[in-house]
Scaffold this motif. Structure first.
Motif, PDB file in Angstrom:
ATOM      1  N   LYS A  10      16.947  48.934  62.801  1.00  0.00           N
ATOM      2  CA  LYS A  10      18.026  47.950  62.968  1.00  0.00           C
ATOM      3  C   LYS A  10      19.225  48.325  62.103  1.00  0.00           C
ATOM      4  CE  LYS A  10      19.164  43.142  61.933  1.00  0.00           C
ATOM      5  NZ  LYS A  10      18.684  41.891  61.342  1.00  0.00           N
ATOM      6  N   TYR A  11      18.988  48.688  60.851  1.00  0.00           N
ATOM      7  CA  TYR A  11      20.068  49.030  59.941  1.00  0.00           C
ATOM      8  C   TYR A  11      20.754  50.334  60.336  1.00  0.00           C
ATOM      9  CZ  TYR A  11      18.694  45.235  56.750  1.00  0.00           C
ATOM     10  OH  TYR A  11      18.427  44.012  56.182  1.00  0.00           O
ATOM     11  N   GLN A  12      19.994  51.284  60.864  1.00  0.00           N
ATOM     12  CA  GLN A  12      20.606  52.512  61.382  1.00  0.00           C
ATOM     13  C   GLN A  12      21.625  52.173  62.469  1.00  0.00           C
ATOM     14  OE1 GLN A  12      17.238  54.710  62.876  1.00  0.00           O
ATOM     15  NE2 GLN A  12      17.029  55.916  60.997  1.00  0.00           N
ATOM     16  N   GLU A  13      21.221  51.326  63.386  1.00  0.00           N
ATOM     17  CA  GLU A  13      22.105  50.935  64.492  1.00  0.00           C
ATOM     18  C   GLU A  13      23.337  50.198  63.989  1.00  0.00           C
ATOM     19  OE1 GLU A  13      19.537  48.701  67.076  1.00  0.00           O
ATOM     20  OE2 GLU A  13      18.402  50.487  67.679  1.00  0.00           O
ATOM     21  N   ILE A  14      23.147  49.293  63.041  1.00  0.00           N
ATOM     22  CA  ILE A  14      24.278  48.527  62.500  1.00  0.00           C
ATOM     23  C   ILE A  14      25.275  49.457  61.814  1.00  0.00           C
ATOM     24  CG2 ILE A  14      24.944  46.869  60.701  1.00  0.00           C
ATOM     25  CD1 ILE A  14      22.377  45.292  61.445  1.00  0.00           C
ATOM     26  N   ILE A  15      24.785  50.329  60.953  1.00  0.00           N
ATOM     27  CA  ILE A  15      25.686  51.227  60.214  1.00  0.00           C
ATOM     28  C   ILE A  15      26.385  52.175  61.169  1.00  0.00           C
ATOM     29  CG2 ILE A  15      25.776  53.129  58.552  1.00  0.00           C
ATOM     30  CD1 ILE A  15      23.490  51.694  57.041  1.00  0.00           C
ATOM     31  N   TYR A  16      25.634  52.769  62.104  1.00  0.00           N
ATOM     32  CA  TYR A  16      26.232  53.720  63.038  1.00  0.00           C
ATOM     33  C   TYR A  16      27.321  53.042  63.873  1.00  0.00           C
ATOM     34  CZ  TYR A  16      26.850  57.174  66.653  1.00  0.00           C
ATOM     35  OH  TYR A  16      27.409  58.079  67.517  1.00  0.00           O
ATOM     36  N   GLN A  17      27.027  51.879  64.416  1.00  0.00           N
ATOM     37  CA  GLN A  17      28.005  51.159  65.237  1.00  0.00           C
ATOM     38  C   GLN A  17      29.241  50.798  64.418  1.00  0.00           C
ATOM     39  OE1 GLN A  17      27.859  50.695  68.545  1.00  0.00           O
ATOM     40  NE2 GLN A  17      29.905  49.829  68.452  1.00  0.00           N
ATOM     41  N   TYR A  18      29.036  50.357  63.196  1.00  0.00           N
ATOM     42  CA  TYR A  18      30.148  49.998  62.325  1.00  0.00           C
ATOM     43  C   TYR A  18      31.039  51.198  62.054  1.00  0.00           C
ATOM     44  CZ  TYR A  18      32.645  48.474  58.147  1.00  0.00           C
ATOM     45  OH  TYR A  18      33.623  48.180  57.232  1.00  0.00           O
ATOM     46  N   LEU A  19      30.433  52.336  61.712  1.00  0.00           N
ATOM     47  CA  LEU A  19      31.224  53.535  61.429  1.00  0.00           C
ATOM     48  C   LEU A  19      31.937  54.041  62.678  1.00  0.00           C
ATOM     49  CD1 LEU A  19      28.849  55.457  58.989  1.00  0.00           C
ATOM     50  CD2 LEU A  19      30.873  54.082  58.434  1.00  0.00           C
ATOM     51  N   ARG A  44      16.865  61.452  58.173  1.00  0.00           N
ATOM     52  CA  ARG A  44      16.860  61.299  56.716  1.00  0.00           C
ATOM     53  C   ARG A  44      17.669  60.081  56.254  1.00  0.00           C
ATOM     54  NH1 ARG A  44      17.181  66.464  58.127  1.00  0.00           N
ATOM     55  NH2 ARG A  44      15.498  67.834  57.479  1.00  0.00           N
ATOM     56  N   ASN A  45      18.264  59.379  57.202  1.00  0.00           N
ATOM     57  CA  ASN A  45      18.980  58.121  56.952  1.00  0.00           C
ATOM     58  C   ASN A  45      20.193  58.262  56.044  1.00  0.00           C
ATOM     59  OD1 ASN A  45      17.517  56.268  58.610  1.00  0.00           O
ATOM     60  ND2 ASN A  45      15.802  56.560  57.211  1.00  0.00           N
ATOM     61  N   PHE A  67      26.601  55.998  53.288  1.00  0.00           N
ATOM     62  CA  PHE A  67      25.459  55.089  53.212  1.00  0.00           C
ATOM     63  C   PHE A  67      24.167  55.894  53.254  1.00  0.00           C
ATOM     64  CE2 PHE A  67      28.730  52.742  55.540  1.00  0.00           C
ATOM     65  CZ  PHE A  67      28.722  51.510  54.935  1.00  0.00           C
ATOM     66  N   ASP A  68      23.168  55.430  52.529  1.00  0.00           N
ATOM     67  CA  ASP A  68      21.805  55.907  52.674  1.00  0.00           C
ATOM     68  C   ASP A  68      20.928  54.690  52.925  1.00  0.00           C
ATOM     69  OD1 ASP A  68      22.473  58.552  52.097  1.00  0.00           O
ATOM     70  OD2 ASP A  68      22.006  58.347  49.962  1.00  0.00           O
ATOM     71  N   ILE A  69      19.922  54.865  53.762  1.00  0.00           N
ATOM     72  CA  ILE A  69      18.903  53.827  53.917  1.00  0.00           C
ATOM     73  C   ILE A  69      17.645  54.374  53.249  1.00  0.00           C
ATOM     74  CG2 ILE A  69      17.553  52.385  55.482  1.00  0.00           C
ATOM     75  CD1 ILE A  69      19.751  52.806  57.587  1.00  0.00           C
ATOM     76  N   LYS A  70      17.162  53.660  52.262  1.00  0.00           N
ATOM     77  CA  LYS A  70      15.983  54.081  51.510  1.00  0.00           C
ATOM     78  C   LYS A  70      14.709  53.726  52.286  1.00  0.00           C
ATOM     79  CE  LYS A  70      18.348  55.580  48.006  1.00  0.00           C
ATOM     80  NZ  LYS A  70      18.371  56.953  47.609  1.00  0.00           N
ATOM     81  N   PRO A  71      13.581  54.370  51.983  1.00  0.00           N
ATOM     82  CA  PRO A  71      12.320  54.060  52.668  1.00  0.00           C
ATOM     83  C   PRO A  71      11.886  52.602  52.535  1.00  0.00           C
ATOM     84  CG  PRO A  71      12.129  56.131  51.479  1.00  0.00           C
ATOM     85  CD  PRO A  71      13.454  55.521  51.088  1.00  0.00           C
TER      86      PRO A  71
END
Length: 114
Positions: A10-19, A44-45, A67-71
């Motif tokens: 979910k966070y990958q999609e949010i960040i990618y769409q925002y950027l 690798r987020n 941005f990085d998304i941690k495990p």
């Protein structure tokens, strides 16, 4: 798939769409010969918005957002070279405020958004 994996996706999609939205907006408004690009590594987020191109005789390459998304599912804002309150933008898009870490600030300066 567990809850953390679902949150990361979910966070990958949010960040990618925002950027992507930021890049498109800036590319449409740019009168210079600069391009805004999104760099996305979902394995690798890592996610970045960069500005690059030529201004007269000087080549420009600048990371605007990183941005990085941690495990654990936390989003670490590693760099913000804009005036945008990115943490608030992410919250408006559905990110839990407790999952956002302003990593470029010393730990004693970080405040919860709650």
């Amino acid at each position: 798939m567990d809850a953390i994996d679902e949150k990361i996706i979910k966070y990958q999609e949010i960040i990618y769409q925002y950027l992507e939205e930021l890049a498109a907006k800036r590319n449409n408004a740019s009168a210079q010969h600069l391009e805004y690009q999104v760099i996305s590594d979902t394995k690798r987020n890592h996610f970045q918005l960069v500005r690059l191109g030529w201004v007269k005789y000087k080549f420009v390459h600048l990371v605007l957002l990183h941005f990085d998304i941690k495990p654990t599912g936390e989003i670490w804002l590693q760099l913000n070279n804009t005036e945008i309150l990115v943490d608030r933008e992410l919250v408006l898009r559905g990110v839990n405020p407790a999952d956002i870490v302003i990593a470029f600030q010393p730990e004693y300066m970080r405040q919860a958004l709650a």
